[in-house]
Design a protein around this motif. Structure first.
Motif, PDB file in Angstrom:
ATOM      1  N   CYS A  33      42.285 -45.849 -39.359  1.00 50.57           N
ATOM      2  CA  CYS A  33      43.125 -47.031 -39.176  1.00 50.57           C
ATOM      3  C   CYS A  33      44.565 -46.656 -39.480  1.00 50.57           C
ATOM      4  CB  CYS A  33      42.667 -48.187 -40.062  1.00 50.57           C
ATOM      5  SG  CYS A  33      42.853 -47.875 -41.818  1.00 50.57           S
ATOM      6  N   TRP A  34      45.481 -47.487 -39.075  1.00 48.08           N
ATOM      7  CA  TRP A  34      46.911 -47.258 -39.280  1.00 48.08           C
ATOM      8  C   TRP A  34      47.389 -47.949 -40.543  1.00 48.08           C
ATOM      9  CZ3 TRP A  34      48.429 -43.434 -36.568  1.00 48.08           C
ATOM     10  CH2 TRP A  34      47.949 -43.225 -35.275  1.00 48.08           C
ATOM     11  N   CYS A  35      48.458 -47.390 -41.135  1.00 49.87           N
ATOM     12  CA  CYS A  35      49.046 -48.028 -42.314  1.00 49.87           C
ATOM     13  C   CYS A  35      50.564 -48.060 -42.249  1.00 49.87           C
ATOM     14  CB  CYS A  35      48.577 -47.343 -43.597  1.00 49.87           C
ATOM     15  SG  CYS A  35      49.077 -45.618 -43.753  1.00 49.87           S
ATOM     16  N   GLY A  36      51.177 -47.581 -41.174  1.00 48.19           N
ATOM     17  CA  GLY A  36      52.628 -47.487 -41.079  1.00 48.19           C
ATOM     18  C   GLY A  36      53.262 -48.563 -40.230  1.00 48.19           C
ATOM     19  N   HIS A  37      54.329 -48.179 -39.538  1.00 47.33           N
ATOM     20  CA  HIS A  37      55.110 -49.174 -38.810  1.00 47.33           C
ATOM     21  C   HIS A  37      54.348 -49.814 -37.651  1.00 47.33           C
ATOM     22  CE1 HIS A  37      56.002 -45.659 -36.276  1.00 47.33           C
ATOM     23  NE2 HIS A  37      56.260 -46.520 -35.326  1.00 47.33           N
ATOM     24  N   ILE A  38      53.359 -49.130 -37.094  1.00 46.95           N
ATOM     25  CA  ILE A  38      52.580 -49.714 -35.995  1.00 46.95           C
ATOM     26  C   ILE A  38      51.913 -51.012 -36.446  1.00 46.95           C
ATOM     27  CG2 ILE A  38      50.465 -49.374 -34.631  1.00 46.95           C
ATOM     28  CD1 ILE A  38      51.357 -46.560 -34.084  1.00 46.95           C
ATOM     29  N   VAL A  39      51.521 -51.081 -37.719  1.00 48.51           N
ATOM     30  CA  VAL A  39      50.892 -52.302 -38.257  1.00 48.51           C
ATOM     31  C   VAL A  39      51.812 -52.987 -39.266  1.00 48.51           C
ATOM     32  CG1 VAL A  39      48.534 -51.523 -37.799  1.00 48.51           C
ATOM     33  CG2 VAL A  39      49.603 -50.987 -40.005  1.00 48.51           C
ATOM     34  N   HIS A  40      53.110 -52.697 -39.154  1.00 52.25           N
ATOM     35  CA  HIS A  40      54.123 -53.328 -40.006  1.00 52.25           C
ATOM     36  C   HIS A  40      53.847 -53.116 -41.499  1.00 52.25           C
ATOM     37  CE1 HIS A  40      55.475 -55.025 -36.259  1.00 52.25           C
ATOM     38  NE2 HIS A  40      54.262 -55.488 -36.052  1.00 52.25           N
ATOM     39  N   TYR A  41      53.360 -51.911 -41.835  1.00 42.66           N
ATOM     40  CA  TYR A  41      53.101 -51.500 -43.219  1.00 42.66           C
ATOM     41  C   TYR A  41      52.134 -52.443 -43.930  1.00 42.66           C
ATOM     42  CZ  TYR A  41      56.984 -48.555 -41.995  1.00 42.66           C
ATOM     43  OH  TYR A  41      57.791 -47.656 -41.339  1.00 42.66           O
ATOM     44  N   SER A  42      51.210 -52.964 -43.166  1.00 42.85           N
ATOM     45  CA  SER A  42      50.221 -53.893 -43.712  1.00 42.85           C
ATOM     46  C   SER A  42      49.022 -53.127 -44.253  1.00 42.85           C
ATOM     47  CB  SER A  42      49.758 -54.840 -42.604  1.00 42.85           C
ATOM     48  OG  SER A  42      48.661 -55.614 -43.037  1.00 42.85           O
ATOM     49  N   LYS A  43      48.464 -53.630 -45.343  1.00 39.13           N
ATOM     50  CA  LYS A  43      47.236 -53.020 -45.878  1.00 39.13           C
ATOM     51  C   LYS A  43      45.992 -53.607 -45.194  1.00 39.13           C
ATOM     52  CE  LYS A  43      47.017 -56.258 -49.685  1.00 39.13           C
ATOM     53  NZ  LYS A  43      47.089 -56.497 -51.079  1.00 39.13           N
ATOM     54  N   ALA A  44      46.176 -54.655 -44.398  1.00 30.90           N
ATOM     55  CA  ALA A  44      45.042 -55.340 -43.764  1.00 30.90           C
ATOM     56  C   ALA A  44      44.145 -54.412 -42.930  1.00 30.90           C
ATOM     57  CB  ALA A  44      45.533 -56.516 -42.927  1.00 30.90           C
ATOM     58  N   PRO A  45      44.696 -53.524 -42.084  1.00 32.45           N
ATOM     59  CA  PRO A  45      43.796 -52.633 -41.336  1.00 32.45           C
ATOM     60  C   PRO A  45      42.963 -51.733 -42.247  1.00 32.45           C
ATOM     61  CG  PRO A  45      45.972 -52.636 -40.350  1.00 32.45           C
ATOM     62  CD  PRO A  45      46.090 -53.369 -41.659  1.00 32.45           C
ATOM     63  N   THR A  46      43.534 -51.306 -43.365  1.00 27.64           N
ATOM     64  CA  THR A  46      42.797 -50.452 -44.302  1.00 27.64           C
ATOM     65  C   THR A  46      41.708 -51.260 -44.991  1.00 27.64           C
ATOM     66  OG1 THR A  46      44.803 -49.135 -44.625  1.00 27.64           O
ATOM     67  CG2 THR A  46      43.036 -48.840 -46.227  1.00 27.64           C
ATOM     68  N   VAL A  47      42.021 -52.472 -45.408  1.00 31.06           N
ATOM     69  CA  VAL A  47      41.020 -53.362 -46.009  1.00 31.06           C
ATOM     70  C   VAL A  47      39.884 -53.590 -45.018  1.00 31.06           C
ATOM     71  CG1 VAL A  47      40.583 -55.731 -46.789  1.00 31.06           C
ATOM     72  CG2 VAL A  47      42.625 -54.522 -47.584  1.00 31.06           C
ATOM     73  N   GLU A  48      40.237 -53.883 -43.785  1.00 30.75           N
ATOM     74  CA  GLU A  48      39.243 -54.143 -42.735  1.00 30.75           C
ATOM     75  C   GLU A  48      38.342 -52.924 -42.500  1.00 30.75           C
ATOM     76  OE1 GLU A  48      39.769 -55.006 -38.080  1.00 30.75           O
ATOM     77  OE2 GLU A  48      40.985 -56.291 -39.388  1.00 30.75           O
ATOM     78  N   ALA A  49      38.944 -51.725 -42.438  1.00 26.31           N
ATOM     79  CA  ALA A  49      38.162 -50.507 -42.212  1.00 26.31           C
ATOM     80  C   ALA A  49      37.204 -50.238 -43.373  1.00 26.31           C
ATOM     81  CB  ALA A  49      39.104 -49.316 -42.011  1.00 26.31           C
TER      82      ALA A  49
END
Length: 131
Positions: A33-49
């Protein structure tokens, strides 16, 4: 981190890496998952993964595939996502990065030396050259 203009190539690379990890290590699942500018530095994709893997497996190992150590990424985004999931010992995470790596330093020096030799460049400092 990634770059939006190369997102398709990055997604392809990480999908192949996920498959490689499953085959070589024998883990039940691998996900990126992404954690940088592509996801606006959101932790949500990491939490979801993390939650997705935990929904199908007993444990998760979170590996930050980042070039350098940066507390914004390893601690405030990924680390905070691990904490938010709140799964305790079911989630293993060590803030880390690909660099620094002594082998990379050795590779750079070796490549420069080989290139100099291939070009016939002598290994001397410009100020030491004789007129």
């Amino acid at each position: 981190y990634g770059d939006e203009s190369y997102n398709d190539e990055w997604e392809d690379f990480f999908s192949r890496l996920d498959q490689f990890v499953r085959e070589k290590i024998g883990v039940a699942a691998a996900l990126h998952c992404w954690c940088g500018h592509i996801v606006h530095y959101s932790k949500a994709p990491t939490v979801e993964a993390i939650r997705k893997i935990l929904s199908e497996n007993d444990r998760v190992i979170v590996i930050p595939v980042l070039v350098a150590r940066d507390t914004s990424f390893q601690d405030q985004i990924i680390g905070a996502a691990v904490e938010e999931v709140g799964a305790g010992d079911r989630v293993a995470y060590v803030p880390d990065a690909i660099l620094p790596d002594p082998k990379l330093n050795e590779w750079v020096v070796s490549t420069v030396q080989q290139t100099h030799q291939g070009l016939g460049v002598r290994n001397e400092h410009p100020r030491e050259r004789q007129p």
